[in-house]
Enzyme design. Structure first.
Site, mmCIF file in Angstrom:
data_model
loop_
_atom_site.group_PDB
_atom_site.id
_atom_site.type_symbol
_atom_site.label_atom_id
_atom_site.label_comp_id
_atom_site.label_asym_id
_atom_site.label_seq_id
_atom_site.Cartn_x
_atom_site.Cartn_y
_atom_site.Cartn_z
ATOM 1 N N ASP A 52 0.806 -1.208 -0.042
ATOM 2 C CA ASP A 52 0.070 -0.126 -0.024
ATOM 3 C C ASP A 52 0.839 1.061 0.163
ATOM 4 O OD1 ASP A 52 -2.286 -1.453 0.105
ATOM 5 O OD2 ASP A 52 -2.448 -1.850 2.291
ATOM 6 N N TYR A 111 5.949 -10.002 7.103
ATOM 7 C CA TYR A 111 5.878 -8.672 7.196
ATOM 8 C C TYR A 111 6.510 -8.172 8.633
ATOM 9 C CZ TYR A 111 3.218 -7.591 3.102
ATOM 10 O OH TYR A 111 2.677 -7.361 2.111
#
Length: 246
Positions: A52, A111
């Site tokens: 994003d 992540y």
């Protein structure tokens, strides 16, 4: 043509995400422009996933095909000569089979989320971290993180715009670690829904900051109700660490 795999790193701060957008700067857009300069023809890249706006990557995986005859080491140098000034770096290049796809061949993704949890810091140290004033309990956070392990319906932590048919995801690892003035959250999963990691992080931090019961997090997860998730954590502290393949 041979398919080339590239491991890349980038600072997502100046980009509107990875995926190309006609009127906004994106990571994909910059890489494709660089490849076009070298190849003299348009080159389409494929990635392991789309990060994003504001999210960084330490080892994103992309693939592409080019027609020109050039050694990989020279191609790497040529690309970095263009991309490094735009906060993108080619780490490695290698050939892969034509059947390989960076997204569909991936088995797991990792992540990390960086929390700055100290008043003793320089202004620039919060550039890629989320500052939290209250001293956080690693023990409390890890008890909540344990709830994530296994296969769950993550509807609660999905975004309304997420088009995934199934909200079930398998989480293999989730843990908070103290590193000096920082607290690092690491999570490994089969894949992740849009903004899922940031939604999980925002909810866990809100529960800890407000001294709510640790069991509240599990209740929220199992509710499958987006309205119960707390404020989504900022994007600037999230990193795609690596992608796992067989």
């Amino acid at each position: 043509m041979k398919k080339i795999l590239a491991e890349i790193a980038y600072d997502g701060s100046i980009y509107h995400g990875f995926q190309i957008q006609p009127t906004k700067p994106t990571v994909q857009g910059e890489i494709e422009k660089a490849l076009m300069k070298i190849n003299k023809k348009k080159v389409k890249i494929h990635s392991s996933g789309r990060t994003d706006k504001g999210v960084h990557a330490k080892r994103q995986i992309i693939t592409f095909d080019i027609k020109i005859n050039i050694q990989l080491n020279n191609l790497k140098k040529a690309l970095n000569a263009i991309l490094l000034k735009n906060s993108i770096k080619i780490l490695k290049l290698r050939y892969v089979k034509n059947s390989f796809h960076p997204r569909f061949s991936a088995q797991k993704r990792k992540y990390s989320y960086c929390i700055l949890n100290s008043d003793n810091y320089y202004p620039w140290e919060g550039y890629q971290a989320h500052y939290v004033n209250k001293k956080l309990s690693i023990s409390n956070l890890n008890q909540m993180a344990k709830t994530l392990i296994g296969k769950h319906d993550f509807t609660t932590f999905s975004c309304i715009k997420d088009k995934s048919k199934s909200k079930f995801r398998h989480i293999y690892f989730a843990k908070f670690k103290k590193r000096g003035k920082y607290i690092i959250f690491e999570i490994i999963g089969s894949s992740f829904l849009w903004k899922m990691v940031r939604s999980i992080m925002g909810t866990m931090l809100d529960i800890e900051i407000k001294n709510e019961s640790i069991s509240t997090f599990e209740t929220i997860l199992k509710s499958k109700n987006r309205n119960l998730a707390r404020t989504t954590a900022p994007a600037n502290a999230l990193f795609l660490e690596r992608v796992y393949y067989e």
